[in-house]
Design a protein around this motif. Structure first.
Motif, short mmCIF file in Angstrom:
data_model
loop_
_atom_site.label_atom_id
_atom_site.label_comp_id
_atom_site.label_asym_id
_atom_site.label_seq_id
_atom_site.Cartn_x
_atom_site.Cartn_y
_atom_site.Cartn_z
N LEU A 1 -25.93 -16.04 -13.05
CA LEU A 1 -26.49 -15.75 -11.73
C LEU A 1 -26.81 -17.03 -10.95
CD1 LEU A 1 -28.83 -12.82 -12.76
CD2 LEU A 1 -26.71 -12.66 -11.43
N GLY A 2 -26.48 -18.19 -11.53
CA GLY A 2 -26.74 -19.45 -10.85
C GLY A 2 -28.15 -19.97 -11.04
N GLY A 3 -28.84 -19.48 -12.05
CA GLY A 3 -30.21 -19.89 -12.30
C GLY A 3 -30.36 -20.69 -13.57
N THR A 4 -31.61 -20.87 -13.96
CA THR A 4 -31.92 -21.60 -15.19
C THR A 4 -32.86 -20.77 -16.04
OG1 THR A 4 -33.80 -22.74 -14.17
CG2 THR A 4 -31.66 -23.85 -14.08
N PHE A 5 -32.87 -21.07 -17.33
CA PHE A 5 -33.72 -20.38 -18.29
C PHE A 5 -34.18 -21.41 -19.31
CE2 PHE A 5 -34.41 -18.07 -22.25
CZ PHE A 5 -35.19 -17.00 -21.82
N THR A 6 -35.47 -21.57 -19.48
CA THR A 6 -35.98 -22.55 -20.44
C THR A 6 -37.05 -21.92 -21.33
OG1 THR A 6 -37.66 -23.35 -18.88
CG2 THR A 6 -35.56 -24.53 -18.92
N VAL A 7 -37.13 -22.45 -22.53
CA VAL A 7 -38.17 -22.05 -23.49
C VAL A 7 -38.84 -23.34 -23.94
CG1 VAL A 7 -38.66 -20.96 -25.70
CG2 VAL A 7 -36.81 -20.08 -24.27
N ALA A 8 -40.15 -23.41 -23.78
CA ALA A 8 -40.90 -24.59 -24.21
C ALA A 8 -42.07 -24.12 -25.07
CB ALA A 8 -41.42 -25.36 -23.00
N ASP A 9 -42.30 -24.85 -26.16
CA ASP A 9 -43.43 -24.50 -27.01
C ASP A 9 -44.08 -25.77 -27.54
OD1 ASP A 9 -41.43 -25.24 -28.77
OD2 ASP A 9 -41.93 -23.74 -30.25
#
Length: 55
Positions: free
Chosen positions: A23-31
């Motif tokens: 979809l032209g976006g970003t996805f991040t996971v931070a812990d």
């Protein structure tokens, strides 16, 4: 390339990252140890005049 399981990312999270990218976006996971986890999805929006229109 390691599988999502080998990287420590569940298949569900990997799927969400792929969808965001499509979809032209970003996805991040931070812990952080003892600090919880933050999941962020940023997706492009539509112009105000086009929201909700189909076809």
């Amino acid at each position: 390339m390691p599988s999502p399981q080998q990287r420590g990312v569940g298949v569900g999270l990997a799927s969400m990252a792929e969808r965001a990218a499509e979809l032209g976006g970003t996805f991040t996971v931070a812990d952080a140890p003892g600090g919880g986890t933050v999941i962020t999805a940023v997706l492009p929006g539509r112009a105000a005049g086009r929201a909700g229109r189909r076809g």
